[in-house]
Design a protein around this motif. Structure first.
Motif, short mmCIF file in Angstrom:
data_model
loop_
_atom_site.label_atom_id
_atom_site.label_comp_id
_atom_site.label_asym_id
_atom_site.label_seq_id
_atom_site.Cartn_x
_atom_site.Cartn_y
_atom_site.Cartn_z
N LYS A 238 0.84 -1.20 0.00
CA LYS A 238 0.00 0.00 0.00
C LYS A 238 0.88 1.26 0.00
CE LYS A 238 -3.34 2.54 2.79
NZ LYS A 238 -2.58 3.77 2.86
N GLU A 239 1.89 1.28 0.86
CA GLU A 239 2.75 2.46 0.94
C GLU A 239 3.64 2.60 -0.31
OE1 GLU A 239 2.71 5.17 2.90
OE2 GLU A 239 0.93 4.24 3.78
N SER B 276 4.39 7.90 2.84
CA SER B 276 3.86 8.33 1.54
C SER B 276 2.37 8.68 1.60
CB SER B 276 4.09 7.24 0.50
OG SER B 276 5.47 7.00 0.37
N SER B 277 1.57 7.86 2.26
CA SER B 277 0.13 8.15 2.32
C SER B 277 -0.13 9.44 3.10
CB SER B 277 -0.63 6.98 2.94
OG SER B 277 -0.14 6.67 4.23
N SER B 278 0.64 9.70 4.15
CA SER B 278 0.47 10.95 4.90
C SER B 278 0.88 12.14 4.04
CB SER B 278 1.28 10.91 6.19
OG SER B 278 0.76 9.97 7.08
N ARG C 222 0.69 12.37 0.79
CA ARG C 222 -0.34 12.61 -0.22
C ARG C 222 -1.58 13.27 0.37
NH1 ARG C 222 -2.46 8.33 -3.18
NH2 ARG C 222 -2.96 9.85 -4.79
N TYR C 223 -1.90 12.96 1.62
CA TYR C 223 -3.12 13.49 2.21
C TYR C 223 -2.91 14.82 2.93
CZ TYR C 223 -7.68 13.48 4.43
OH TYR C 223 -8.95 13.82 4.82
N THR D 177 2.68 1.76 -3.31
CA THR D 177 1.75 2.35 -4.28
C THR D 177 1.60 3.84 -4.02
OG1 THR D 177 0.55 0.26 -4.47
CG2 THR D 177 -0.62 2.25 -5.17
N GLU D 178 1.41 4.21 -2.75
CA GLU D 178 1.29 5.63 -2.39
C GLU D 178 2.55 6.40 -2.78
OE1 GLU D 178 -1.33 7.25 -1.07
OE2 GLU D 178 -2.61 5.53 -0.72
#
Length: 175
Positions: free
Chosen positions: A3-4, A37-39, A41-42, A6-7
């Motif tokens: 998941k990370e 990475s997800s943080s 992006r958000y 991908t992010e």
């Protein structure tokens, strides 16, 4: 991990960055604020309005991005983050260090003999015992303290941030 990853690849594409040049920790935390990475992006923001969200080399964007993270996790700023308290009597372990969630209120702790001062009774709270220079210390953590633990899931980290913020504030006030 997937998941990370991908992010990470999505953020590299969205930010027009070569993924082989972006650096971070072994766990994937990047930049001044150590966002995964997800943080990124958000929560990452272009705080200086230069058209780029850069948490690696731009401290203005990094600070703005951390503020964005805190804001989205409901930072209030109208109460202390935490305060050192006294106990009228020892409390059982069920009231100490059992996770980060604030399941009791200031009023609940007052009824248990915790010195809460003049805080609002219905304010969510969590009591922590930490080892101080002179033995156990008890800290009542309030909602903004919980926001810090959303950033890093450790009450000791949040307490260190709390103390550092107070030192910075005092130094700034002193001129």
């Amino acid at each position: 991990f997937r998941k990370e990853l991908t992010e990470f690849l999505l953020l590299a594409r969205e930010e027009d960055k070569d993924p082989t040049t972006l650096t971070g920790s072994y766990a994937g935390a990047m930049g001044y604020g150590q966002f995964i990475s997800s943080s990124y992006r958000y929560y990452a923001v272009d705080f200086d309005d230069d058209g780029v969200r850069d948490i690696w080399a731009n401290p203005v964007d990094a600070i703005g991005s951390i503020a964005s993270y805190f804001n989205r996790h409901h930072w209030q700023g109208d109460h202390p983050r935490a305060l050192q308290v006294g106990l009228e009597r020892p409390l059982g372990l069920e009231y100490l260090d059992s996770g980060l969630e604030q399941t009791l209120t200031v009023g609940d702790y007052a009824k248990l003999g915790v010195g809460v001062g003049n805080l609002t009774e219905n304010l969510p709270a969590k009591l922590y015992e930490v080892t101080g220079d002179e033995g156990p210390e008890y800290w009542l953590a309030l909602p903004d303290f919980y926001v810090i633990t959303r950033y890093n899931r450790s009450h000791l980290y949040a307490l260190a941030v709390h103390h550092l913020a107070d030192l910075i504030k005092a130094r700034y006030a002193a001129g």
